[in-house]
Scaffold this motif. Sequence first.
Motif, PDB file in Angstrom:
ATOM      1  N   LEU A 132       0.849  -1.190   0.000  1.00 52.14           N
ATOM      2  CA  LEU A 132       0.000   0.000   0.000  1.00 52.14           C
ATOM      3  C   LEU A 132       0.885   1.240   0.000  1.00 52.14           C
ATOM      4  CD1 LEU A 132      -2.597  -1.041   2.734  1.00 52.14           C
ATOM      5  CD2 LEU A 132      -2.701  -1.459   0.269  1.00 52.14           C
ATOM      6  N   THR A 133       0.602   2.165  -0.911  1.00 51.93           N
ATOM      7  CA  THR A 133       1.331   3.433  -0.981  1.00 51.93           C
ATOM      8  C   THR A 133       0.446   4.533  -0.419  1.00 51.93           C
ATOM      9  OG1 THR A 133       2.499   2.706  -2.977  1.00 51.93           O
ATOM     10  CG2 THR A 133       2.512   5.067  -2.493  1.00 51.93           C
ATOM     11  N   PHE A 134       0.979   5.274   0.564  1.00 49.50           N
ATOM     12  CA  PHE A 134       0.219   6.323   1.233  1.00 49.50           C
ATOM     13  C   PHE A 134       0.887   7.679   1.063  1.00 49.50           C
ATOM     14  CE2 PHE A 134      -0.872   2.554   3.816  1.00 49.50           C
ATOM     15  CZ  PHE A 134      -2.253   2.616   3.747  1.00 49.50           C
ATOM     16  N   LYS A 135       0.043   8.716   1.013  1.00 48.17           N
ATOM     17  CA  LYS A 135       0.493  10.101   1.106  1.00 48.17           C
ATOM     18  C   LYS A 135       0.054  10.622   2.467  1.00 48.17           C
ATOM     19  CE  LYS A 135      -0.114  13.067  -2.311  1.00 48.17           C
ATOM     20  NZ  LYS A 135      -0.806  14.006  -3.248  1.00 48.17           N
ATOM     21  N   LYS A 136       0.998  11.233   3.197  1.00 53.67           N
ATOM     22  CA  LYS A 136       0.701  11.723   4.537  1.00 53.67           C
ATOM     23  C   LYS A 136       1.065  13.194   4.643  1.00 53.67           C
ATOM     24  CE  LYS A 136       2.076   7.352   6.830  1.00 53.67           C
ATOM     25  NZ  LYS A 136       1.165   7.144   7.958  1.00 53.67           N
ATOM     26  N   LEU A 137       0.244  13.958   5.346  1.00 54.08           N
ATOM     27  CA  LEU A 137       0.612  15.328   5.664  1.00 54.08           C
ATOM     28  C   LEU A 137       1.840  15.317   6.559  1.00 54.08           C
ATOM     29  CD1 LEU A 137      -2.841  17.032   6.300  1.00 54.08           C
ATOM     30  CD2 LEU A 137      -1.189  17.634   4.527  1.00 54.08           C
ATOM     31  N   ALA A 138       2.803  16.183   6.233  1.00 52.43           N
ATOM     32  CA  ALA A 138       4.058  16.181   6.985  1.00 52.43           C
ATOM     33  C   ALA A 138       4.280  17.530   7.652  1.00 52.43           C
ATOM     34  CB  ALA A 138       5.214  15.833   6.047  1.00 52.43           C
ATOM     35  N   GLY A 139       5.223  18.289   7.164  1.00 44.24           N
ATOM     36  CA  GLY A 139       5.595  19.558   7.767  1.00 44.24           C
ATOM     37  C   GLY A 139       7.063  19.807   7.485  1.00 44.24           C
ATOM     38  N   GLY A 140       7.605  20.858   8.047  1.00 43.50           N
ATOM     39  CA  GLY A 140       9.010  21.144   7.790  1.00 43.50           C
ATOM     40  C   GLY A 140       9.198  21.620   6.357  1.00 43.50           C
TER      41      GLY A 140
END
Length: 430
Positions: A396-404
Amino acid sequence: MPAYRFLVPLALAAAASTAPGADLSEDIFKGALRYTVQIRTTLPVPFDGDRKGSGLGAGFVVDAGRGWIMTNAHVVGRSPSRVEVALHGQEYSEASKVYVDPFLDLAIIGVSERVETKGIAEPRLECDSMPPVGHPVGAFGHPWRLPFTGTRGIISGVTARYRTELLQTDAPINQGNSGGPLISLESGRIVGINTAGIRGAQNTNFAVAIKYACRVLRLLQEGQDPSPPDLKLVYFRDIDNRKELRVARSYANDGTLKLLPGDLIRQVIGETGAIENETQLLHALRGRLADSSLKVLREDRETIVSGAKVPMQRVLDTRGVYASGVLFGPITIRDALEIGARGLMVHHVEPGSIGEAQEIEKADLLEAVDGANVMDVDDLHARLEEARGKRRRVTLTFKKLAGGDALFTYTQRNLLVRDLRYIGPQSAGQ
């Protein structure tokens, strides 16, 4: 946005004529005792916005002949759940969801014929106006599991600060009051549905105005769809309380109502009153999706905008796929196209599950399964079913909110498929 605590409301009944200035509270609460109910809900797998577990709330009879009860959506859940209802002095009986609103915190549920509601005098609803600041009100419900309890206060204001427009009151509303009636202590009419309060604040509580719930109820009784339109708009925040609704982004498809960034929405043609917030706009359009136009201010010129409007997806039609402790469902981010998000997202991860061990998290956006895009729950279910049959893991490939220095991070997780099933209807339109 401040943290919320959700609650249960108060009740009031039809008031007999009496001398001006007389305190009718006792009679009003006595009446509320007859039409207010206890609602017990068990929710095993939550979609985004719901919580897993069991809870107690309130509701009130609005159509005795049909056995319909009005309450908050968060009391019965927007996810599949078991709902039970008890009138005062009676045992709990199972109830079913008739309608759950996708915008307002509002639901209509129905009880079985075993629950006798036909002899109940329906409370009067204040469908035509909003109570003014200072108006005395009472809340009726089951705060902290103290059944059929009344409290009193005043209307403190009206606010649209928390997305939907809400009545503000200092009448004590605590956990267990949610869904109960907020009643005028002058007329005995229900003016709101007790909904929420701000944690740590003193007597800062909120209720859905019954004015908006009345139209939903009327449309349902007429056999019409009360769903608000899905305008695919994002609005500027009204930080300065100018009481205006201005478009920030539009994601509307060709052939539908097309508003432009910067448009100031002033009025729905044929409806009285200016539009000050999204709640008022959607209220004015309910039941009029095919024959309504908007008056907008565009580049300092007033213009009329018309176009097709489709209803928001029915809450009761929401479908998801559960596997290995992870619930996948539709993306709920209103401006998802702004970040190129399409398809599915993670709604819930069960503690102690295979999914949690793989560090899959709520709100993760599902980009691909074994390198291929997956756009709907049926496609995902088929791919996971195939992998389970072959006893292999899926990537499974996920996109996640990050930061920096990056807005997103991307992860790939190898998931062993267990306990695969649909949540909600097994197939679209079922």
